[in-house]
Scaffold this motif. Structure first.
Motif, PDB file in Angstrom:
ATOM      1  N   GLN A 407       0.822  -1.217   0.000  1.00  0.00           N
ATOM      2  CA  GLN A 407       0.000   0.000   0.000  1.00  0.00           C
ATOM      3  C   GLN A 407       0.851   1.260   0.000  1.00  0.00           C
ATOM      4  N   ALA A 408       2.078   1.156   0.504  1.00  0.00           N
ATOM      5  CA  ALA A 408       2.944   2.337   0.597  1.00  0.00           C
ATOM      6  C   ALA A 408       3.847   2.508  -0.617  1.00  0.00           C
ATOM      7  N   LEU A 409       3.814   1.538  -1.542  1.00  0.00           N
ATOM      8  CA  LEU A 409       4.710   1.609  -2.698  1.00  0.00           C
ATOM      9  C   LEU A 409       4.324   2.747  -3.650  1.00  0.00           C
ATOM     10  N   THR A 410       5.322   3.499  -4.071  1.00  0.00           N
ATOM     11  CA  THR A 410       5.124   4.567  -5.056  1.00  0.00           C
ATOM     12  C   THR A 410       5.593   4.069  -6.422  1.00  0.00           C
ATOM     13  N   LYS A 411       5.302   4.844  -7.449  1.00  0.00           N
ATOM     14  CA  LYS A 411       5.727   4.491  -8.803  1.00  0.00           C
ATOM     15  C   LYS A 411       7.251   4.343  -8.865  1.00  0.00           C
ATOM     16  N   GLU A 412       7.960   5.246  -8.213  1.00  0.00           N
ATOM     17  CA  GLU A 412       9.424   5.213  -8.222  1.00  0.00           C
ATOM     18  C   GLU A 412       9.962   3.972  -7.509  1.00  0.00           C
ATOM     19  N   THR A 413       9.337   3.621  -6.392  1.00  0.00           N
ATOM     20  CA  THR A 413       9.793   2.451  -5.634  1.00  0.00           C
ATOM     21  C   THR A 413       9.525   1.165  -6.398  1.00  0.00           C
ATOM     22  N   VAL A 414       8.337   1.089  -7.058  1.00  0.00           N
ATOM     23  CA  VAL A 414       8.012  -0.095  -7.860  1.00  0.00           C
ATOM     24  C   VAL A 414       9.016  -0.232  -9.003  1.00  0.00           C
ATOM     25  N   ALA A 415       9.336   0.865  -9.642  1.00  0.00           N
ATOM     26  CA  ALA A 415      10.316   0.837 -10.741  1.00  0.00           C
ATOM     27  C   ALA A 415      11.665   0.330 -10.245  1.00  0.00           C
ATOM     28  N   GLN A 416      12.060   0.796  -9.078  1.00  0.00           N
ATOM     29  CA  GLN A 416      13.326   0.352  -8.491  1.00  0.00           C
ATOM     30  C   GLN A 416      13.274  -1.141  -8.164  1.00  0.00           C
ATOM     31  N   PRO A 441      -8.039  -5.557  -2.956  1.00  0.00           N
ATOM     32  CA  PRO A 441      -7.873  -4.126  -3.270  1.00  0.00           C
ATOM     33  C   PRO A 441      -6.406  -3.691  -3.289  1.00  0.00           C
ATOM     34  N   VAL A 442      -5.597  -4.258  -2.368  1.00  0.00           N
ATOM     35  CA  VAL A 442      -4.173  -3.904  -2.311  1.00  0.00           C
ATOM     36  C   VAL A 442      -3.464  -4.367  -3.583  1.00  0.00           C
ATOM     37  N   VAL A 443      -3.750  -5.607  -3.996  1.00  0.00           N
ATOM     38  CA  VAL A 443      -3.118  -6.158  -5.204  1.00  0.00           C
ATOM     39  C   VAL A 443      -3.540  -5.359  -6.433  1.00  0.00           C
ATOM     40  N   GLU A 444      -4.832  -5.011  -6.519  1.00  0.00           N
ATOM     41  CA  GLU A 444      -5.332  -4.260  -7.672  1.00  0.00           C
ATOM     42  C   GLU A 444      -4.689  -2.883  -7.760  1.00  0.00           C
ATOM     43  N   ASP A 445      -4.511  -2.222  -6.625  1.00  0.00           N
ATOM     44  CA  ASP A 445      -3.842  -0.914  -6.630  1.00  0.00           C
ATOM     45  C   ASP A 445      -2.381  -1.041  -7.062  1.00  0.00           C
ATOM     46  N   PHE A 446      -1.738  -2.128  -6.632  1.00  0.00           N
ATOM     47  CA  PHE A 446      -0.342  -2.363  -7.022  1.00  0.00           C
ATOM     48  C   PHE A 446      -0.240  -2.574  -8.536  1.00  0.00           C
ATOM     49  N   ILE A 447      -1.181  -3.340  -9.114  1.00  0.00           N
ATOM     50  CA  ILE A 447      -1.180  -3.589 -10.560  1.00  0.00           C
ATOM     51  C   ILE A 447      -1.336  -2.276 -11.332  1.00  0.00           C
ATOM     52  N   LYS A 448      -2.162  -1.377 -10.823  1.00  0.00           N
ATOM     53  CA  LYS A 448      -2.334  -0.069 -11.473  1.00  0.00           C
ATOM     54  C   LYS A 448      -0.999   0.665 -11.575  1.00  0.00           C
ATOM     55  N   ILE A 449      -0.240   0.669 -10.470  1.00  0.00           N
ATOM     56  CA  ILE A 449       1.063   1.347 -10.487  1.00  0.00           C
ATOM     57  C   ILE A 449       2.019   0.619 -11.420  1.00  0.00           C
ATOM     58  N   LEU A 450       1.954  -0.712 -11.403  1.00  0.00           N
ATOM     59  CA  LEU A 450       2.850  -1.508 -12.240  1.00  0.00           C
ATOM     60  C   LEU A 450       2.604  -1.262 -13.730  1.00  0.00           C
ATOM     61  N   HIS A 451       1.337  -0.982 -14.107  1.00  0.00           N
ATOM     62  CA  HIS A 451       1.007  -0.664 -15.497  1.00  0.00           C
ATOM     63  C   HIS A 451       1.802   0.544 -15.970  1.00  0.00           C
ATOM     64  N   ASP A 454       5.821  -0.990 -15.912  1.00  0.00           N
ATOM     65  CA  ASP A 454       6.161  -2.095 -16.816  1.00  0.00           C
ATOM     66  C   ASP A 454       4.858  -2.750 -17.264  1.00  0.00           C
ATOM     67  N   LYS A 455       4.289  -2.233 -18.368  1.00  0.00           N
ATOM     68  CA  LYS A 455       2.972  -2.674 -18.830  1.00  0.00           C
ATOM     69  C   LYS A 455       2.969  -4.165 -19.181  1.00  0.00           C
ATOM     70  N   ALA A 456       4.035  -4.657 -19.779  1.00  0.00           N
ATOM     71  CA  ALA A 456       4.097  -6.069 -20.176  1.00  0.00           C
ATOM     72  C   ALA A 456       4.026  -6.984 -18.952  1.00  0.00           C
ATOM     73  N   LEU A 457       4.750  -6.614 -17.899  1.00  0.00           N
ATOM     74  CA  LEU A 457       4.733  -7.404 -16.666  1.00  0.00           C
ATOM     75  C   LEU A 457       3.353  -7.363 -16.014  1.00  0.00           C
ATOM     76  N   ALA A 458       2.742  -6.184 -16.012  1.00  0.00           N
ATOM     77  CA  ALA A 458       1.409  -6.045 -15.429  1.00  0.00           C
ATOM     78  C   ALA A 458       0.388  -6.880 -16.200  1.00  0.00           C
ATOM     79  N   ASP A 459       0.460  -6.856 -17.546  1.00  0.00           N
ATOM     80  CA  ASP A 459      -0.464  -7.655 -18.363  1.00  0.00           C
ATOM     81  C   ASP A 459      -0.285  -9.149 -18.102  1.00  0.00           C
ATOM     82  N   ASP A 460       0.966  -9.598 -17.990  1.00  0.00           N
ATOM     83  CA  ASP A 460       1.248 -11.013 -17.707  1.00  0.00           C
ATOM     84  C   ASP A 460       0.627 -11.448 -16.376  1.00  0.00           C
TER      85      ASP A 460
END
Length: 472
Positions: A407-416, A441-451, A454-460
């Motif tokens: 829940q605390a992950l940001t776009k920058e942290t996910v990228a890292q 809900p937590v997983v779905e929010d994480f997938i949104k940031i992952l899109h 890294d869209k390919a990873l999120a789609d997989d």
């Protein structure tokens, strides 16, 4: 030198055998006559004639005659036998030992006397008798102020034995509550001793006390809290003000330096503290202490326990200590304190550790199912059930902590995390398998940031988990 008699040699006549048999304690071959002699010798040591010595004899009083030491050590060994323990009780040996503890200055003699009482207390009837003796109880608690580590170790062992007996545990809790100086003594041991055996045993006493009585735990947490936490103690003749959490931390560090596997008890004490708000505040309110505890626990899970090159089955040995460690980390993380060490971009390896332990939990839970199918032994089935129960507790703690971090992950942290491998497809899949469906809900929010990262990873991942309802 006298010694414990061996069984009667062959060739005795019937009359001699009857006499020898009458001298035996219960069904043992130990001699009543010999034991009376040893106890009489103890009485002589603490008799008024021997205790009214001049100061010149004080050094001699600190020493124990070698013959007496050998004999009393035999009694110590013998006292593990229930017949001997009951005979000692009948002969009022606890009163003799109490006299020794009250009057003798000899550390070795005091250690042995407490050790014998500790062995005797392993038997319920005797434990109740010892615990109901108010005077003996006071003398034994005073042994916690001793400066001799072996005596402190035996005293702690005796206390733990009594606290583990449901019938008398509350008596000892109340006695300890009535002696505030015991808190100082225990904190001093935890903060300064290098004797790991003593630290572990004292930790077990504290753990048992806190488990039995939350009120006492709160009293000890609040002790020393009147002094501002960031204010150094002024040099003075006054006694130092001990704070519980820093003392626990020092003990844990010392124990870890010798054997990290013995840390279980101190991790559980910290876990108990996190069950009350004052305990959490005592951990996180002082920045240095909170940071030191976080760093110690972080290092344990990232570099010590359940590592990538360990077999998954190692989790069976480490599941209880890991449950405590991750529970405390989770509580500190959820405390919402704005501390530098809690910034998740610095703690990405923690995600890696959480997922790795979850993967091992999965492996361990599969094996008992296969074993249970072919195993008809009821005892082994019960053991498997217990293992499964502890693994479930660990899994619940891991999932809650991981969801809070996600829940605390940001776009920058996910990228890292994606770049460094902590959030690879395999690891994300393992995380999702454990987090779903309870933390959807937590997983779905994480997938949104992952899109966005890294869209390919999120789609997989969405294809692998079609039940997710992600609005992009």
């Amino acid at each position: 030198m006298d010694r414990n008699p061996s069984p009667p040699p062959p060739g005795r006549n019937k009359e001699e055998e009857e006499v020898a048999g009458g001298d035996c304690i219960g069904s043992t071959v130990y001699s009543k006559h010999w034991l009376f002699g040893v106890l009489s010798g103890l009485i002589q040591i603490v008799s008024p004639e021997n205790t009214k010595s001049s100061s010149d004899d004080e050094e001699q009083q600190m020493e124990l005659d070698e013959e007496m030491e050998n004999e009393i050590c035999r009694v110590w060994d013998m006292s593990m036998d229930e017949d001997v323990a009951l005979f000692l009780q009948e002969f009022n040996a606890p009163d003799i030992f109490m006299g020794v503890l009250a009057k003798s200055k000899c550390p070795r003699l005091r250690e042995i006397c407490v050790g014998i009482l500790g062995n005797m207390a392993c038997f319920q009837e005797i434990c109740v008798s010892i615990s109901s003796d108010e005077n003996l109880g006071q003398v034994l608690l005073h042994c916690l102020y001793d400066s001799d580590p072996p005596t402190l170790l035996e005293t702690s062992r005796l206390l733990l034995t009594c606290l583990s007996q449901a019938e008398v545990a509350s008596v000892w809790v109340e006695r300890i509550r009535e002696h505030p100086a015991i808190y100082d003594s225990i904190c001093f041991i935890m903060s300064s001793s290098t004797n790991v055996d003593l630290l572990v045993k004292v930790g077990e006493v504290v753990d048992k006390l806190f488990d039995l009585d939350e009120k006492l735990m709160l009293e000890w947490v609040r002790n020393g809290a009147s002094q501002p936490l960031d204010q150094p103690q002024e040099e003075s003749e006054e006694q130092p003000v001990f704070r519980l959490v820093p003392c626990i931390l020092e003990a844990a560090k010392q124990v870890r330096s010798e054997n990290p596997e013995w840390l279980d008890v101190y991790m559980h004490i910290l876990q108990l503290l996190t069950t009350v708000d004052d305990g959490i505040q005592a951990i996180v309110h002082c920045p240095d202490t909170g940071k030191d505890i976080w760093n110690l626990l972080f290092d344990l899970v990232c570099h010590e326990f359940c590592q990538s090159d360990d077999p998954p089955i190692i989790l069976q040995e480490q599941k209880t200590v890991l449950a405590s460690v991750f529970s405390v980390l989770s509580a500190i993380y959820a405390s919402q304190t704005e501390q530098e060490y809690l910034k998740i971009e610095k703690d990405l390896p923690l995600i890696d550790s959480l997922i790795r332990v979850l993967q091992n939990v999965e492996q361990c839970q599969k094996k008992p199912e296969k074993l249970a199918e072919s195993n008809t032994d009821e005892t082994k089935k019960t053991d498997l059930t217990q293992d499964d129960f502890h693994l479930k507790i660990l899994k619940d703690i891991l999932c809650e902590f991981l969801s809070n971090i996600f829940q605390a992950l940001t776009k920058e942290t996910v990228a890292q995390g994606v770049k460094e491998g902590q959030l690879s497809k395999q690891k994300c899949s393992s995380a999702f398998q454990n987090l779903l469906p309870f933390y959807s809900p937590v997983v779905e929010d994480f997938i949104k940031i992952l899109h966005e990262v890294d869209k390919a990873l999120a789609d997989d991942l969405e294809k692998s988990f079609p039940g997710l309802k992600v609005q992009t």
